[in-house]
Scaffold this motif. Sequence first.
Motif, PDB file in Angstrom:
ATOM      1  N   GLU A 145       0.469  23.093  12.107  1.00 34.08           N
ATOM      2  CA  GLU A 145       0.841  24.504  12.142  1.00 34.08           C
ATOM      3  C   GLU A 145      -0.111  25.341  11.295  1.00 34.08           C
ATOM      4  OE1 GLU A 145       4.722  27.415  11.389  1.00 34.08           O
ATOM      5  OE2 GLU A 145       4.912  25.235  11.191  1.00 34.08           O
ATOM      6  N   ASP A 146      -0.514  24.811  10.130  1.00 33.68           N
ATOM      7  CA  ASP A 146      -1.438  25.550   9.271  1.00 33.68           C
ATOM      8  C   ASP A 146      -2.772  25.792   9.973  1.00 33.68           C
ATOM      9  OD1 ASP A 146       0.412  25.686   7.255  1.00 33.68           O
ATOM     10  OD2 ASP A 146      -0.463  24.072   6.042  1.00 33.68           O
ATOM     11  N   GLY A 147      -3.265  24.781  10.671  1.00 32.30           N
ATOM     12  CA  GLY A 147      -4.525  24.927  11.386  1.00 32.30           C
ATOM     13  C   GLY A 147      -4.435  25.954  12.490  1.00 32.30           C
ATOM     14  N   ARG A 148      -3.364  25.905  13.261  1.00 25.96           N
ATOM     15  CA  ARG A 148      -3.187  26.876  14.350  1.00 25.96           C
ATOM     16  C   ARG A 148      -3.044  28.288  13.799  1.00 25.96           C
ATOM     17  NH1 ARG A 148      -0.028  22.434  16.066  1.00 25.96           N
ATOM     18  NH2 ARG A 148       1.924  23.372  15.330  1.00 25.96           N
ATOM     19  N   THR A 149      -2.337  28.424  12.679  1.00 27.45           N
ATOM     20  CA  THR A 149      -2.144  29.746  12.082  1.00 27.45           C
ATOM     21  C   THR A 149      -3.471  30.316  11.583  1.00 27.45           C
ATOM     22  OG1 THR A 149       0.124  29.240  11.424  1.00 27.45           O
ATOM     23  CG2 THR A 149      -0.970  31.012  10.247  1.00 27.45           C
ATOM     24  N   ALA A 150      -4.306  29.468  10.990  1.00 29.30           N
ATOM     25  CA  ALA A 150      -5.598  29.935  10.488  1.00 29.30           C
ATOM     26  C   ALA A 150      -6.468  30.484  11.617  1.00 29.30           C
ATOM     27  CB  ALA A 150      -6.318  28.802   9.758  1.00 29.30           C
ATOM     28  N   VAL A 151      -6.486  29.781  12.740  1.00 32.36           N
ATOM     29  CA  VAL A 151      -7.307  30.237  13.868  1.00 32.36           C
ATOM     30  C   VAL A 151      -6.694  31.472  14.513  1.00 32.36           C
ATOM     31  CG1 VAL A 151      -8.359  29.584  16.065  1.00 32.36           C
ATOM     32  CG2 VAL A 151      -8.124  27.875  14.242  1.00 32.36           C
ATOM     33  N   ALA A 152      -5.375  31.499  14.646  1.00 35.17           N
ATOM     34  CA  ALA A 152      -4.708  32.677  15.208  1.00 35.17           C
ATOM     35  C   ALA A 152      -4.978  33.911  14.354  1.00 35.17           C
ATOM     36  CB  ALA A 152      -3.203  32.424  15.322  1.00 35.17           C
ATOM     37  N   ASP A 153      -4.968  33.739  13.035  1.00 32.50           N
ATOM     38  CA  ASP A 153      -5.252  34.866  12.145  1.00 32.50           C
ATOM     39  C   ASP A 153      -6.678  35.379  12.346  1.00 32.50           C
ATOM     40  OD1 ASP A 153      -2.715  34.755  11.103  1.00 32.50           O
ATOM     41  OD2 ASP A 153      -3.294  33.728   9.249  1.00 32.50           O
ATOM     42  N   ARG A 154      -7.619  34.462  12.565  1.00 31.32           N
ATOM     43  CA  ARG A 154      -9.007  34.899  12.794  1.00 31.32           C
ATOM     44  C   ARG A 154      -9.119  35.657  14.113  1.00 31.32           C
ATOM     45  NH1 ARG A 154     -12.509  37.302  13.549  1.00 31.32           N
ATOM     46  NH2 ARG A 154     -14.752  37.030  13.221  1.00 31.32           N
ATOM     47  N   ILE A 155      -8.414  35.207  15.126  1.00 33.77           N
ATOM     48  CA  ILE A 155      -8.430  35.910  16.409  1.00 33.77           C
ATOM     49  C   ILE A 155      -7.871  37.318  16.251  1.00 33.77           C
ATOM     50  CG2 ILE A 155      -7.398  35.943  18.730  1.00 33.77           C
ATOM     51  CD1 ILE A 155      -7.520  32.858  18.653  1.00 33.77           C
ATOM     52  N   GLY A 156      -6.902  37.463  15.379  1.00 31.40           N
ATOM     53  CA  GLY A 156      -6.262  38.760  15.198  1.00 31.40           C
ATOM     54  C   GLY A 156      -6.999  39.698  14.266  1.00 31.40           C
ATOM     55  N   SER A 157      -8.141  39.295  13.747  1.00 32.54           N
ATOM     56  CA  SER A 157      -8.893  40.149  12.835  1.00 32.54           C
ATOM     57  C   SER A 157      -9.260  41.484  13.485  1.00 32.54           C
ATOM     58  CB  SER A 157     -10.173  39.435  12.379  1.00 32.54           C
ATOM     59  OG  SER A 157     -11.004  40.297  11.643  1.00 32.54           O
ATOM     60  N   VAL A 158      -9.070  42.554  12.751  1.00 33.11           N
ATOM     61  CA  VAL A 158      -9.383  43.893  13.267  1.00 33.11           C
ATOM     62  C   VAL A 158     -10.839  44.258  12.993  1.00 33.11           C
ATOM     63  CG1 VAL A 158      -8.841  46.347  13.070  1.00 33.11           C
ATOM     64  CG2 VAL A 158      -6.997  44.658  13.017  1.00 33.11           C
TER      65      VAL A 158
END
Length: 265
Positions: free
Chosen positions: A75-88
Amino acid sequence: MSWTQQPDAAQLTGFALITGATAGLGASFARRFAAEGRDLVLVARDAERLESSAADLRSRYPVEVEVLSADLGTEDGRTAVADRIGSVDRSVDSVVNNAGFGLYRAFGKASLAEEERLLDVNVRAVLALTHAAVNAMCPRGRGEIINISSVAGFVPRGGATTYAAGKAWVTTFTEGVASLLDGTGVRATAVCPGFTHTEFHARAAADMSSTPSWMWLDADRVVADGLADARAGKVVSVPSRRYRAILVLIKLLPRSVVRKAVARR
């Protein structure tokens, strides 16, 4: 905007994020995007290999290359990548969900933990990162999501049961997402290759010696065809005429015959 009027490659200028980016199709996607002048975010578990891949791409192309070491089975790995995708500030305009693996063992031979990890990487990560991409891209009105599926998802595999079922989910899921994205300026495509020359089968310790040479595809060709199909507005891309013909045959045959043919494959 109709589905066939999605933005072309020239309109996508943000980062291209690729999971499983250090080998096989992921590495081919990275080279392809870099050749288009796109800055990259490379995602994989092996930090040392990520840095080596990034250094090679920087030396060959005038692009910025970020590395993000993440285990998509967590879950931590998926969250880290999802957060990068969501970067503004450093927006991601292309997401390629390529990371995945197979077990190539009859169901019941691998542990339940192994089967669940396969689903975490092959399915849950696609779900999480596609969700992040949709929420980041739709407000901007541009973007492309490319989910790497497989022709295995069209048949009930006996020797790779969970893998094939997971890829069936990836294809159907992507079709559903694509229909909802119609008119948003964001597109989603499932690329479904057949056997491809990568590290995939070696990592799975799969004996592929009986697979005919004509069934093998070149990774760069798969990527070129998949991207061309995505940018032409195709929701499901099956690279190569030979595999498209195989899928036509599969659809014509009784399901019982198909099951028997691939019962132990």
